[in-house]
Design a protein around this motif. Sequence first.
Motif, PDB file in Angstrom:
ATOM      1  N   ILE A 128      -8.463  -8.330  -5.126  1.00 25.29           N
ATOM      2  CA  ILE A 128      -7.794  -7.190  -4.484  1.00 25.29           C
ATOM      3  C   ILE A 128      -7.195  -7.660  -3.171  1.00 25.29           C
ATOM      4  N   THR A 129      -5.868  -7.588  -3.059  1.00 25.39           N
ATOM      5  CA  THR A 129      -5.257  -7.977  -1.782  1.00 25.39           C
ATOM      6  C   THR A 129      -5.312  -6.775  -0.829  1.00 25.39           C
ATOM      7  N   GLY A 130      -5.491  -7.076   0.447  1.00 24.34           N
ATOM      8  CA  GLY A 130      -5.600  -5.989   1.422  1.00 24.34           C
ATOM      9  C   GLY A 130      -6.851  -5.154   1.203  1.00 24.34           C
ATOM     10  N   GLY A 131      -7.905  -5.803   0.709  1.00 23.48           N
ATOM     11  CA  GLY A 131      -9.136  -5.071   0.360  1.00 23.48           C
ATOM     12  C   GLY A 131     -10.059  -4.782   1.536  1.00 23.48           C
ATOM     13  N   SER A 132      -9.634  -5.135   2.756  1.00 30.72           N
ATOM     14  CA  SER A 132     -10.487  -4.890   3.931  1.00 30.72           C
ATOM     15  C   SER A 132     -10.465  -3.441   4.363  1.00 30.72           C
ATOM     16  N   SER A 133      -9.473  -2.686   3.928  1.00 34.58           N
ATOM     17  CA  SER A 133      -9.210  -1.385   4.554  1.00 34.58           C
ATOM     18  C   SER A 133      -8.584  -0.429   3.540  1.00 34.58           C
ATOM     19  N   GLY A 134      -8.655   0.855   3.842  1.00 32.74           N
ATOM     20  CA  GLY A 134      -7.868   1.868   3.142  1.00 32.74           C
ATOM     21  C   GLY A 134      -7.964   1.839   1.620  1.00 32.74           C
ATOM     22  N   ILE A 135      -6.815   1.840   0.976  1.00 33.29           N
ATOM     23  CA  ILE A 135      -6.741   1.928  -0.488  1.00 33.29           C
ATOM     24  C   ILE A 135      -7.378   0.700  -1.148  1.00 33.29           C
ATOM     25  N   GLY A 136      -7.108  -0.475  -0.593  1.00 32.03           N
ATOM     26  CA  GLY A 136      -7.652  -1.710  -1.178  1.00 32.03           C
ATOM     27  C   GLY A 136      -9.173  -1.715  -1.153  1.00 32.03           C
ATOM     28  N   LYS A 137      -9.735  -1.248  -0.048  1.00 31.36           N
ATOM     29  CA  LYS A 137     -11.202  -1.202   0.076  1.00 31.36           C
ATOM     30  C   LYS A 137     -11.780  -0.229  -0.962  1.00 31.36           C
ATOM     31  N   ALA A 138     -11.137   0.932  -1.094  1.00 32.57           N
ATOM     32  CA  ALA A 138     -11.612   1.925  -2.075  1.00 32.57           C
ATOM     33  C   ALA A 138     -11.503   1.362  -3.501  1.00 32.57           C
ATOM     34  N   CYS A 139     -10.458   0.593  -3.766  1.00 32.32           N
ATOM     35  CA  CYS A 139     -10.302  -0.023  -5.104  1.00 32.32           C
ATOM     36  C   CYS A 139     -11.418  -1.037  -5.340  1.00 32.32           C
ATOM     37  N   THR A 166      -5.231   6.798   5.419  1.00 31.62           N
ATOM     38  CA  THR A 166      -5.781   5.458   5.655  1.00 31.62           C
ATOM     39  C   THR A 166      -5.407   5.072   7.090  1.00 31.62           C
ATOM     40  N   PRO A 167      -5.959   3.959   7.604  1.00 32.62           N
ATOM     41  CA  PRO A 167      -5.577   3.528   8.949  1.00 32.62           C
ATOM     42  C   PRO A 167      -4.059   3.398   9.110  1.00 32.62           C
ATOM     43  N   LEU A 168      -3.363   2.956   8.047  1.00 29.04           N
ATOM     44  CA  LEU A 168      -1.901   2.799   8.118  1.00 29.04           C
ATOM     45  C   LEU A 168      -1.214   4.141   8.422  1.00 29.04           C
ATOM     46  N   VAL A 169      -1.678   5.188   7.767  1.00 26.22           N
ATOM     47  CA  VAL A 169      -1.055   6.508   7.948  1.00 26.22           C
ATOM     48  C   VAL A 169      -1.555   7.168   9.226  1.00 26.22           C
ATOM     49  N   VAL A 178       1.945  19.874  -3.366  1.00 24.22           N
ATOM     50  CA  VAL A 178       0.532  20.096  -3.025  1.00 24.22           C
ATOM     51  C   VAL A 178       0.352  19.625  -1.593  1.00 24.22           C
ATOM     52  N   LYS A 179       0.088  20.559  -0.683  1.00 23.24           N
ATOM     53  CA  LYS A 179       0.183  20.261   0.759  1.00 23.24           C
ATOM     54  C   LYS A 179      -1.117  19.677   1.299  1.00 23.24           C
ATOM     55  N   LYS A 180      -1.431  18.471   0.886  1.00 25.98           N
ATOM     56  CA  LYS A 180      -2.671  17.853   1.335  1.00 25.98           C
ATOM     57  C   LYS A 180      -2.523  16.340   1.233  1.00 25.98           C
ATOM     58  N   LEU A 181      -2.986  15.608   2.243  1.00 35.61           N
ATOM     59  CA  LEU A 181      -2.933  14.141   2.136  1.00 35.61           C
ATOM     60  C   LEU A 181      -3.920  13.686   1.065  1.00 35.61           C
ATOM     61  N   LEU A 182      -3.540  12.634   0.347  1.00 37.43           N
ATOM     62  CA  LEU A 182      -4.463  12.024  -0.616  1.00 37.43           C
ATOM     63  C   LEU A 182      -5.543  11.248   0.137  1.00 37.43           C
ATOM     64  N   GLU A 183      -6.658  10.992  -0.525  1.00 40.07           N
ATOM     65  CA  GLU A 183      -7.703  10.120   0.025  1.00 40.07           C
ATOM     66  C   GLU A 183      -7.656   8.794  -0.752  1.00 40.07           C
ATOM     67  N   PRO A 184      -8.103   7.687  -0.132  1.00 37.25           N
ATOM     68  CA  PRO A 184      -8.082   6.389  -0.835  1.00 37.25           C
ATOM     69  C   PRO A 184      -8.769   6.445  -2.202  1.00 37.25           C
ATOM     70  N   GLN A 185      -9.832   7.250  -2.293  1.00 38.38           N
ATOM     71  CA  GLN A 185     -10.576   7.349  -3.556  1.00 38.38           C
ATOM     72  C   GLN A 185      -9.703   7.911  -4.686  1.00 38.38           C
ATOM     73  N   ASP A 186      -8.760   8.791  -4.344  1.00 41.14           N
ATOM     74  CA  ASP A 186      -7.873   9.363  -5.369  1.00 41.14           C
ATOM     75  C   ASP A 186      -7.052   8.257  -6.032  1.00 41.14           C
ATOM     76  N   VAL A 187      -6.625   7.304  -5.227  1.00 43.59           N
ATOM     77  CA  VAL A 187      -5.841   6.187  -5.768  1.00 43.59           C
ATOM     78  C   VAL A 187      -6.768   5.235  -6.534  1.00 43.59           C
ATOM     79  N   ALA A 188      -7.941   4.978  -5.953  1.00 44.08           N
ATOM     80  CA  ALA A 188      -8.880   4.033  -6.577  1.00 44.08           C
ATOM     81  C   ALA A 188      -9.328   4.516  -7.956  1.00 44.08           C
ATOM     82  N   ASN A 189      -9.486   5.836  -8.127  1.00 47.22           N
ATOM     83  CA  ASN A 189      -9.913   6.361  -9.436  1.00 47.22           C
ATOM     84  C   ASN A 189      -8.885   6.009 -10.513  1.00 47.22           C
ATOM     85  N   TYR A 190      -7.610   6.156 -10.156  1.00 51.35           N
ATOM     86  CA  TYR A 190      -6.527   5.869 -11.109  1.00 51.35           C
ATOM     87  C   TYR A 190      -6.491   4.356 -11.406  1.00 51.35           C
TER      88      TYR A 190
END
Length: 250
Positions: free
Chosen positions: A7-18, A180-183, A212-224
């Motif tokens: 996983i590239t960029g796995g230290s943070s955010g979406i990558g960490k959740a993946c 995520t930290p980026l956002v 849908v007026k809500k920010l996604l969470e990293p876990q939402d991406v990781a589940n997919y």
Amino acid sequence: MTRTALITGGSSGIGKACAEALQQQGMNVAIVDINDQGDEVAKNLNGLFVKADLSKREDCKRAVETTVKAFGSLDILINNAGFQHINPIPDFPEDVWDKMIALMLTAPFLLTKYAWENLKKSGHGRIINIGSAHSLTASPYKAAYVTAKHGLLGLMRTAALEGGEFGITCNTVAPAYVRTPLVEAQIKDQARTRGISEADVEEKVFLENVAVKKLLEPQDVANYVAYLASEEAWGITGATATIDLGWTSR
Ligand SMILES: NC(=O)c1ccc[n+]([C@@H]2O[C@H](COP(=O)([O-])OP(=O)(O)OC[C@H]3O[C@@H](n4cnc5c(N)ncnc54)[C@H](O)[C@@H]3O)[C@@H](O)[C@H]2O)c1
């Protein structure tokens, strides 16, 4: 045999959740990141940390080689590392353009190339690119980001066609804004430059175009991502998997 995910960029955010989601599925995980935080993330997951600047070709190569050496296989490649830079085209710094294309478009190509033989050996190799709603639509001031994210779709489609006969699938997950930290950094910046509250930036800038007026969470991406990485997802390839809160329905 235990499958291995890089996983590239796995230290943070979406990558960490993946990385967490894939480790929970019983995989070995290798976190490849320029940020030392990845060391602790990897330790918590009994995984491997490879410190690397993926905008450099030799680091891409070393990341794959070190992972295969540590675990003996490489079954899943998650191309996730990225950053954001906002500036109008006339002012867009050329060195930032070069770096963004190197990290967010050339590195996914190089990592795909270097991982290919191992993905073939796997029999169910998976390449999952973290694209963006900006793989499908543009926003002003994000020329390099939008270009890199659109380019990922071309790479994905080619890899999907070439990988089919070897059981390799290649897909792109395309999320809208994820908390995520980026956002979070962008929300703070925009609140300052626009002179409005952070809550207003979220509502009026980041969620303006979505249904849908809500920010996604990293876990939402990781589940997919975890589903696309599974063996059940063998028939999904060349797909742009939007999780975009309806953004690109506009
Ligand atoms: N957060 C969002 O709203 C959002 C939406 C759509 C797509 N994405 C994409 O998701 C991916 C992850 O973003 P995130 O929001 O989790 O950001 P993040 O800043 O939390 O994580 C990005 C990671 O990439 C690493 N990285 C940056 N430059 C690197 C380099 N040269 N070499 C190696 N690693 C490097 C960082 O150290 C960091 O750990 C990016 O590709 C981003 O474009 C994010």
